[in-house]
Design a protein around this motif. Sequence first.
Motif, PDB file in Angstrom:
ATOM      1  N   GLY A 156      54.104  11.177   6.266  1.00  0.00           N
ATOM      2  CA  GLY A 156      53.657  10.463   7.457  1.00  0.00           C
ATOM      3  C   GLY A 156      53.353  11.426   8.585  1.00  0.00           C
ATOM      4  N   THR A 157      53.699  11.050   9.791  1.00  0.00           N
ATOM      5  CA  THR A 157      53.576  11.885  10.978  1.00  0.00           C
ATOM      6  C   THR A 157      54.927  11.878  11.672  1.00  0.00           C
ATOM      7  N   ALA A 158      55.392  13.047  12.096  1.00  0.00           N
ATOM      8  CA  ALA A 158      56.734  13.125  12.665  1.00  0.00           C
ATOM      9  C   ALA A 158      56.843  14.291  13.625  1.00  0.00           C
TER      10      ALA A 158
ATOM     11  N   PHE B 120      60.829  17.128   6.330  1.00  0.00           N
ATOM     12  CA  PHE B 120      59.656  16.314   6.628  1.00  0.00           C
ATOM     13  C   PHE B 120      58.932  15.905   5.358  1.00  0.00           C
TER      14      PHE B 120
ATOM     15  N   HIS C   7      52.114  16.453  10.186  1.00  0.00           N
ATOM     16  CA  HIS C   7      51.160  15.432   9.722  1.00  0.00           C
ATOM     17  C   HIS C   7      50.868  15.721   8.251  1.00  0.00           C
TER      18      HIS C   7
ATOM     19  N   PRO D 147      62.829   5.339   5.932  1.00  0.00           N
ATOM     20  CA  PRO D 147      62.212   5.947   7.104  1.00  0.00           C
ATOM     21  C   PRO D 147      63.058   7.100   7.634  1.00  0.00           C
ATOM     22  N   VAL D 148      62.430   8.005   8.296  1.00  0.00           N
ATOM     23  CA  VAL D 148      63.138   9.103   8.937  1.00  0.00           C
ATOM     24  C   VAL D 148      63.920   8.564  10.114  1.00  0.00           C
TER      25      VAL D 148
ATOM     26  N   VAL E 103      63.732  15.887  12.093  1.00  0.00           N
ATOM     27  CA  VAL E 103      62.473  15.142  12.131  1.00  0.00           C
ATOM     28  C   VAL E 103      62.691  13.694  12.577  1.00  0.00           C
ATOM     29  N   THR E 104      61.759  13.225  13.373  1.00  0.00           N
ATOM     30  CA  THR E 104      61.764  11.838  13.849  1.00  0.00           C
ATOM     31  C   THR E 104      60.359  11.290  13.670  1.00  0.00           C
ATOM     32  N   SER E 105      60.252  10.170  12.976  1.00  0.00           N
ATOM     33  CA  SER E 105      58.936   9.640  12.655  1.00  0.00           C
ATOM     34  C   SER E 105      58.187   9.193  13.905  1.00  0.00           C
TER      35      SER E 105
ATOM     36  N   LYS F  62      51.118  19.710   4.486  1.00  0.00           N
ATOM     37  CA  LYS F  62      51.184  19.283   5.889  1.00  0.00           C
ATOM     38  C   LYS F  62      50.315  20.202   6.739  1.00  0.00           C
TER      39      LYS F  62
ATOM     40  N   HIS G  69      59.653  12.805   3.425  1.00  0.00           N
ATOM     41  CA  HIS G  69      59.237  11.539   4.021  1.00  0.00           C
ATOM     42  C   HIS G  69      57.725  11.426   4.211  1.00  0.00           C
TER      43      HIS G  69
END
Length: 337
Positions: free
Chosen positions: A156-158, A151, A40, A334-335, A167-169, A17, A154
């Motif tokens: 992605g980007t969060a 993170f 990211h 998903p987060v 963490v929240t997507s 990341k 999962h």
Amino acid sequence: MTLGTQAQTVTVRVPGKINLGLSVGPLREDGYHELSTVYHAVSLYDTVTVQPSDSWSVHASGPWGEEVPTDERNLALVAARTLAKRRARKAKVHPVRIDIDKHIPVAGGMAGGSADAAATLVGCRELWGLDHLENDLLEMIAASLGSDIPFLLHGGTAIGSGRGEHVTSVLARGELHWVLWAGEGLTLSTPEVYAECDRLREAAGETPAAPQPGGALMTALRRMDTDEVAAALHNDLQEAAISLQPVLAEALAAGLDLGARAGLVSGSGPTVAFLVGSQTEAIDLSVGLAANGPTGDIVRAVGPAPGAQIIHQRTSPEPTRARPDTDRPGPLGPVIG
């Protein structure tokens, strides 16, 4: 896993990341800093293989393999033992051999150790046949072991908050192209960088406020406009990392002179991430840095990348009753923040 079979080896691929934004707030009572960060995941991967063994062990190979601790300090080993301890009464668990093919820089600000821990949790869950519905347990163990591990389950980007473990997507369509520079022989201790950040702030008479995610960065990510993202990148730890490793300033200057849209130290460093507009620009910057920048390993990557994913498993007949196929483990969902 198919009916009537049991995994004997499981291989998981997991990304490194970078932090597109990292705001460091005040020191908390538990010794951590309050953070607001935008994680990211990028396409620089470790692969982790777990298999049954008579004893617990870690073995490392790959470009950064020699830098990986293989004793009790190894976070992947800690993760496996923690999951085994939590589920020993509900499932037949056993020691595992953990093999890490290490391509994410060690102590480089890209969460390489946390990535291996996330991969090990996913691999051991499959190896031991733990119920897919136990995602909450994996999340809980991940958060207890390290700020970045949730993170990396999962990808992605969060947005990360707390000490980074919540963490929240983030909805971010499209992709970003990166060139990553890791200085030869450079490492930075995360606690040391945070301590230097505190020292510099105290010397400047600064009192950090409660951190918040940057609105400009969130808007840029929704549009996935490279120049807008470039303008919004920030890292509160960058000054401290450069203070401890001045060559980072030289690397940043070289990359920007060679046409990078932006550059920043990743997390606590010392990996430097340069944002470019395309694969062609990434190739050009890589060649230019190799010829004109400070000595270091240079790789190209794209983000966002998925989190820890099973990419291979070998099975053998299972003598016990098979579970229904609908109960088999699957990809993490998903987060949910």
